[in-house]
Design an enzyme around this catalytic site. Structure first.
Site, PDB file in Angstrom:
ATOM      1  N   GLY A  94       1.013  -1.271   0.064  1.00 50.03           N
ATOM      2  CA  GLY A  94      -0.570   0.453  -0.037  1.00 50.03           C
ATOM      3  C   GLY A  94       0.878   1.351   0.198  1.00 50.03           C
ATOM      4  CB  SER A  95       0.329   4.167   1.430  1.00 48.63           C
ATOM      5  OG  SER A  95      -0.953   4.787   0.795  1.00 48.63           O
TER       6      SER A  95
END
Length: 590
Positions: free
Chosen positions: A306-307
């Site tokens: 993810g981020s």
């Protein structure tokens, strides 16, 4: 004449007899003396005490304790079945255990002891001893058994010991001893050979039937080596309590030396149960648990980052020169590529953002764009510089390499060409990307230690033959990244936590000098349809557990003098800012 013939015949026979006796008693006397002595003296192996395992401060985390065992000598029992019936009032036997005991009795000689039950508690020992007159042939024996005083808190790191299986026999006589155990997982397996030690021996005199008459000589074995870990047991225990019943993993690491201070995977198991032997129901409950308690998620769990992967994407873009720190882009809440629309997590967008602001607010549109300009090959190359896509060779078995996808990989694996949209997904840490929590914490360490390729390790030193050999203190190569690029990343991670507009601002550490920095990540595990976006996406709490997003956080502390890196992954925990970041804050404060 007949008398002479008879005497002559006898003389010939006695000559042959005396000749044979002379051959056996004179010419071959030494050989038969040796054979007789070898039959009289029986040399037996004695298992050595297994080496201790201690934490970085010397606290024992794996040691040995007395193991009280109930043995049965079949020839002393009037009736084995009746004796087992009487004993079952004190210690219960399953039908499988009873079959095993009767099988062992039938296979061995009557005077050979058969193990009835190991790891008896003192109450059971006392009751057996008190009832000894009614239990003919039953006796108590004392041996050694592996003990894990912290049980579940360190199970995935230590692993466990268990009996030697047939396919693990190597010809070493030590492995053939009844009840001998070897390391099957974790540190117990990694350092099994040096933890075993060297066997001792016992010379006993036996009669023609093999019955022991007396012990003539005894030489105790050499204890196994003492292994010291980099783990801080107090911190490890705290993290386990902080995670509670979550399905999660946490890794804490020294950013300069690579010492793993804590590695927790939940749910967990009690390694002591493997030592005593699991029941069928216990084993089934472990392997059928959907949260996989037997897997060390810190090194074997594969997750889309993810981020938390955006630092690698930004560094790749800066390294290629497709952007500068001051370049601004407009986020309207989505970007388009052909007929496809790629959404930002913030429905109405972030407006104008530069590199630092995009990182602090985790603007997906900004990272879609720089990923498209940079290209997947450049992103993959930068990711590998930070330890992704390969095993980090930590001293634990079962580590996974994860996956950093490239066009070549996809073509070889799926026979399908790479699509531009997949580059955009990689830009926000989704798509085919897979990383482990250990790799995430190594990435953070390399980002904040000045750009050195530090490697993780969990063995601090080994004490063998009175000498302690240190396994730490290596020098690491530089990644040769521009310092101003690394400073930009650190400033952006600081804004994530300590800027009011940052995604983890509510989880900041307010104690002066203890501030942390980091990056949140929320990973979708299901595809959100167009209809859902129009009508409103369900909140994680309204979804079944297995459909909720994974919550991630990576960070370091203190901000002004980075010493410790941390990665937190909570499976199906929801948002990284709401679930994982508070956990990281509490652990770093501790």
């Amino acid at each position: 004449r007949r008398t002479a013939i008879l005497i002559g015949g006898k003389a010939v026979l006695f000559s042959a007899l005396f000749g044979r006796m002379y051959y056996l008693q004179v010419l071959e006397s030494e050989r038969y003396k040796t054979l007789a002595e070898e039959n009289r003296i029986n040399l037996r192996l004695l298992p050595p005490p297994r080496g201790r395992i201690i934490d970085r401060f010397g606290i024992p985390v794996a040691s040995n304790q007395q193991n009280y065992r109930a043995l049965l000598i079949p020839e002393d029992a009037r009736d084995v079945g009746s004796t087992l019936d009487s004993l079952s009032d004190i210690i219960s036997f399953t039908s499988g255990e009873r079959r095993r005991i009767l099988r062992d009795v039938s296979r061995n000689r009557g005077f050979v002891p058969v193990t009835l039950r190991e790891n008896l508690d003192w109450s059971e020992v006392s009751r057996i001893e008190v009832n000894a007159p009614d239990l003919p042939g039953v006796m108590i024996d004392v041996g050694q058994s592996r003990d894990y005083p912290h049980g579940e808190d360190l199970a995935h790191v230590l692993g466990y010991v268990a009996a030697v299986s047939p396919n693990e026999q190597t010809g070493d006589p030590l492995l053939e001893l009844p009840g001998f155990r070897i390391g099957k997982a974790g540190i117990e397996r990694t350092h099994d050979l040096i933890l075993r030690g060297a066997s001792g021996s016992s010379k006993v005199e036996v009669n023609a039937y093999g019955r022991v008459i007396r012990e003539l000589e005894r030489k105790d074995g050499q204890s196994g080596a003492e292994v010291q870990l980099t783990i801080d047991m107090a911190l490890q225990r705290y993290i386990g309590k902080r995670l509670g019943d979550e399905s999660a993993s946490v890794v804490v690491m020294d950013v300069r030396h690579g010492d793993i201070l804590a590695m927790v995977s939940k749910p967990t198991f009690d390694p002591n149960n493997f030592n005593r032997g699991l029941t069928t129901s216990e084993w089934e409950s472990l392997i059928k648990n959907p949260k996989a308690p037997l897997i060390n998620k810190a090194i074997a769990g594969g997750y889309a980052p993810g981020s938390t992967f955006k630092m690698c994407v930004l560094l790749a873009a800066l390294d290629k020169g497709v952007i500068s720190p001051s370049n601004q882009m407009f986020c309207a809440g989505f970007t388009e590529l052909g007929n496809a629309r790629f959404h930002c997590w913030k429905k109405h967008g972030h407006g104008l953002v530069n590199a630092e602001k995009a990182m602090a607010q985790s603007c997906d549109v900004y990272f879609y764009e720089i990923a498209k300009r940079t290209g997947i090959d450049r992103i993959a190359a930068m990711a590998k510089r930070f330890g992704f896509g390969e095993k980090l060779e930590i001293d634990l078995p079962g580590e996974r390499a994860g996956l950093i996808p490239t066009p070549e990989w996809k073509l070889g694996k799926m026979n399908v060409s790479w699509q531009k949209g997949e580059t955009l997904l990689a830009g926000i840490g989704q798509g085919y990307l897979l990383v482990t929590p250990l790799q995430l914490v190594v990435m953070i360490a390399r980002l904040v230690n000045g750009g050195f390729a530090v490697l993780p390790h969990i063995t601090k030193s080994v004490m063998q033959d009175g000498n302690r050999t240190r396994q730490t203190g290596r020098k690491y190569e530089a990644l040769n990244l521009p310092r101003h690029h690394l400073n930009l990343i650190r400033n952006a991670m600081n804004d994530v936590v300590n800027n009011p507009q940052g995604t983890a601002y509510r989880s900041r550490i307010t104690d002066p000098g203890f501030e942390m920095a980091g990056k949140t990540g929320t990973v979708q595990v299901r595809r959100i349809s167009k209809k859902e976006r129009e009508t409103g996406v369900k909140k994680n709490k309204d979804l079944p557990w297995e459909e909720r997003d994974h919550a991630l956080f990576v960070g370091y502390a203190p901000v002004n003098n980075p010493s410790y890196a941390i990665s937190v992954v909570v499976e199906h925990g929801g948002g990284g800012s709401s679930k994982a970041a508070p956990i990281a804050r509490d652990i770093l404060k501790e």
